[in-house]
Design a protein around this motif. Structure first.
Motif, short mmCIF file in Angstrom:
data_model
loop_
_atom_site.label_atom_id
_atom_site.label_comp_id
_atom_site.label_asym_id
_atom_site.label_seq_id
_atom_site.Cartn_x
_atom_site.Cartn_y
_atom_site.Cartn_z
N PRO A 118 0.84 -1.20 0.00
CA PRO A 118 0.00 0.00 0.00
C PRO A 118 0.87 1.25 0.00
O PRO A 118 1.85 1.34 0.76
CB PRO A 118 -0.79 -0.13 1.30
CG PRO A 118 -0.88 -1.61 1.54
CD PRO A 118 0.44 -2.15 1.07
N GLY A 119 0.54 2.18 -0.88
CA GLY A 119 1.31 3.40 -0.99
C GLY A 119 2.40 3.34 -2.05
O GLY A 119 2.91 4.38 -2.48
N LEU A 120 2.78 2.13 -2.47
CA LEU A 120 3.84 1.99 -3.48
C LEU A 120 3.26 1.61 -4.85
O LEU A 120 3.55 2.24 -5.85
CB LEU A 120 4.86 0.94 -3.04
CG LEU A 120 5.63 1.26 -1.76
CD1 LEU A 120 6.62 0.15 -1.44
CD2 LEU A 120 6.37 2.59 -1.88
N GLY A 121 2.47 0.56 -4.89
CA GLY A 121 1.80 0.17 -6.12
C GLY A 121 2.74 -0.08 -7.28
O GLY A 121 3.77 -0.74 -7.15
N LYS A 122 2.42 0.51 -8.45
CA LYS A 122 3.17 0.26 -9.67
C LYS A 122 4.49 1.00 -9.73
O LYS A 122 5.28 0.78 -10.66
CB LYS A 122 2.33 0.65 -10.90
CG LYS A 122 1.11 -0.22 -11.15
CD LYS A 122 0.35 0.23 -12.39
CE LYS A 122 1.18 0.04 -13.64
NZ LYS A 122 0.43 0.40 -14.86
N GLU A 123 4.76 1.88 -8.77
CA GLU A 123 5.95 2.72 -8.85
C GLU A 123 7.23 1.95 -8.60
O GLU A 123 8.32 2.42 -8.98
CB GLU A 123 5.84 3.88 -7.85
CG GLU A 123 4.66 4.81 -8.10
CD GLU A 123 4.66 5.39 -9.50
OE1 GLU A 123 5.73 5.83 -9.96
OE2 GLU A 123 3.59 5.38 -10.14
N VAL A 124 7.15 0.79 -7.94
CA VAL A 124 8.35 0.02 -7.66
C VAL A 124 8.24 -1.36 -8.31
O VAL A 124 7.17 -1.80 -8.70
CB VAL A 124 8.60 -0.15 -6.15
CG1 VAL A 124 8.75 1.21 -5.48
CG2 VAL A 124 7.46 -0.93 -5.49
N GLY A 125 9.40 -2.02 -8.38
CA GLY A 125 9.45 -3.34 -9.00
C GLY A 125 10.43 -3.34 -10.15
O GLY A 125 10.06 -3.06 -11.30
N ALA A 126 11.69 -3.64 -9.87
CA ALA A 126 12.73 -3.59 -10.90
C ALA A 126 12.50 -4.64 -11.98
O ALA A 126 12.04 -5.75 -11.69
CB ALA A 126 14.10 -3.79 -10.25
N SER A 127 12.85 -4.28 -13.21
CA SER A 127 12.68 -5.23 -14.32
C SER A 127 13.83 -6.22 -14.43
O SER A 127 13.72 -7.24 -15.11
CB SER A 127 12.56 -4.46 -15.64
OG SER A 127 13.70 -3.66 -15.87
N LEU A 128 14.98 -5.90 -13.80
CA LEU A 128 16.11 -6.83 -13.68
C LEU A 128 16.61 -7.33 -15.03
O LEU A 128 17.02 -8.47 -15.17
CB LEU A 128 15.71 -8.02 -12.79
CG LEU A 128 15.25 -7.68 -11.38
CD1 LEU A 128 14.72 -8.91 -10.66
CD2 LEU A 128 16.40 -7.05 -10.58
N GLY A 129 16.55 -6.49 -16.03
CA GLY A 129 17.08 -6.85 -17.34
C GLY A 129 16.17 -7.70 -18.20
O GLY A 129 16.59 -8.21 -19.24
N LEU A 130 14.91 -7.85 -17.81
CA LEU A 130 13.99 -8.72 -18.54
C LEU A 130 13.11 -7.97 -19.54
O LEU A 130 12.33 -8.60 -20.26
CB LEU A 130 13.10 -9.47 -17.55
CG LEU A 130 13.81 -10.50 -16.67
CD1 LEU A 130 12.85 -11.06 -15.63
CD2 LEU A 130 14.40 -11.62 -17.51
N ASN A 131 13.22 -6.67 -19.60
CA ASN A 131 12.33 -5.91 -20.49
C ASN A 131 12.45 -6.33 -21.94
O ASN A 131 11.45 -6.44 -22.66
CB ASN A 131 12.61 -4.41 -20.36
CG ASN A 131 11.97 -3.80 -19.13
OD1 ASN A 131 11.02 -4.35 -18.59
ND2 ASN A 131 12.48 -2.66 -18.69
#
Length: 449
Positions: free
Chosen positions: A286-299
């Protein structure tokens, strides 16, 4: 799985230069002439259907390219992010591509979603609250969702959080029980889940048109209810997707159709902004949502896989149709049958005998590019209530868009075949499955020469 080491003869054979004609190459790989000729005779009748599949794949391919152009995909999108993953432009544009392609308001496409079951659990748990009721109007859900819902007790299930579950079974003719559905919907019904594909059942897969008719009826009964479609195995099989016919969100796995065989992990939720936002807050915090979450080179893998997905899905469809047309004349019931239209990539083949199911799966494994020397055996797989045999010679573990087959060791001993990154590799796997049955005298191949 039990590994069979290659003997010296097999090693020597693998080093030989392959012949140049297709039939001779198949023979060098273990396909006997009667099996090869029977397969070729079946393929002659499928030219028109395969052409239709290619035409639909072209339309879906153009749809994906248009979305990528509109989202302004560029080389910068392939850069990796780490840590919090703030301002990951590739991740943000990828989610825009999913939303544009599938006609949703927003999308959540993340490697942190580990599989299809996780994506479904995330969508359900984020959009239901204690005291709500979840309704399945299409009968029993896929095995792994039973513990998510709490049909089979499990830690952290929806039932433990006070979410009730109700289901309405299909009628004997596999149509929707509209009267039963209307009675089941009540003031506590907050979310309706529709499983498009068959799971470990031998019912037909619902078309997008059928799903749309069901959603329209549900919304007429209760306009504010949310409708989620489990779209696993269905992406790019038709020209439309569930969001086009009224679904509030649809959910799937990236190691199935939309990953195009390149995504090594991941899942997606696409649909109404509120539904996606709820899922994002549940996935992270809660409060973070879609703003975080590294793609780690998978894009790059995610974006390129989605680009490839319509064509790869077309190969998987050809595989399923070929298998049905190969096996049904030999006396094995197939769902869909050899002539039916397709609404997902799964082909169920009923063997009614344990030894035939095992031989089929071992043949699929033997025809794979990876782990072809492995003989799959039934085992107690987490999330299932009976032993399961799985053939999966895949580049990505558990990838269902790559040629694979699995089935529970219980009546009617049905195998569920799916995938095929390329049509030639899928064709080899299907022929090898028939070869293994023939070698064990479990099937009779008609003489064509």
């Amino acid at each position: 799985m039990l590994v069979k080491e290659m003997n010296q003869t097999e090693e020597n054979q693998s080093r030989k230069v392959l012949p140049t004609t297709a039939e001779a190459i198949y023979e060098s790989m273990g396909i006997d002439r009667p099996v090869y000729l029977y397969g070729e005779s079946v393929l002659k009748s499928l030219e028109g259907r395969f052409r239709e599949i290619d035409e639909r794949a072209e339309r879906n391919q153009l749809k994906v390219i248009k979305a990528m152009q509109d989202a302004r995909i560029d080389a910068e999108c392939f850069n990796a992010s780490s840590g919090y993953g703030y301002d990951d432009i590739g991740r943000e544009k990828l989610e825009k591509v999913y939303a544009l392609t599938f006609h949703g308001e927003d999308a959540l496409v993340r490697p942190q979603i580990t599989c299809g079951t996780h994506a479904l659990a995330l969508a359900l748990m984020s959009n239901l609250r204690p005291g709500d009721e979840l309704l399945s109007p299409v009968g029993k859900p896929y095995d792994t969702l039973e513990e998510v819902i709490g049909i089979r007790p499990s830690k952290g299930s929806l039932a433990e959080y006070g979410v009730k579950y109700r289901q309405v079974d299909l009628l004997p003719n596999e149509s929707f029980d509209y009267e039963g559905i209307q009675k089941a919907i009540n003031e506590k019904t907050a979310l309706v889940t529709i499983q498009r594909s068959k799971g470990y059942q031998t019912r037909h897969t619902f078309s997008v048109k059928e799903i749309g008719e069901l959603i329209a009826f549900i919304k007429k009964c209760k306009p504010d209810v949310k409708v989620m479609v489990d779209n696993c195995y269905g992406e790019f099989v038709e020209d439309q997707e569930p969001l086009d016919v009224g679904a509030d969100m649809m959910v799937g796995s990236l190691i199935k159709n939309p990953g195009g065989g390149l995504a090594p992990i991941g899942g997606y939720i696409v649909g109404k902004k509120e539904c996606v936002e709820n899922a994002a807050y549940r996935l992270t915090s809660p409060g973070l949502g879609k703003e975080v979450g590294a793609s780690l080179g998978l894009n790059r893998s995610f974006i390129q896989g989605f680009f490839m997905a319509p064509i790869v899905t077309a190969s998987a469809l050809k595989c399923a149709i070929f298998a049905a047309n190969l096996y049904e004349p030999l006396g094995f019931a197939c769902v869909p049958n050899k002539n039916e239209d397709r609404h997902d990539i799964i082909q169920a083949i009923t063997f009614n005998a344990e030894d035939k199911l095992i031989a089929f799966c071992q043949g699929i494994q033997a025809g794979s590019p990876v782990d072809s020397y492995v003989a799959p055996e039934p085992w107690d797989m987490p999330g299932y209530d009976s032993q399961v045999i799985m053939a999966a010679g895949a580049f990505v573990q558990g990838s269902s868009i790559e040629l694979s087959a699995d089935g529970p060791l219980r009546t009617p001993y049905a195998a569920y075949l799916q995938g095929g990154l390329t049509w030639p590799s899928a064709k080899l796997g299907i022929l090898m499955s028939l070869q293994k049955l023939a070698e064990r005298n479990l099937v009779h191949i008609p003489a064509l020469c």
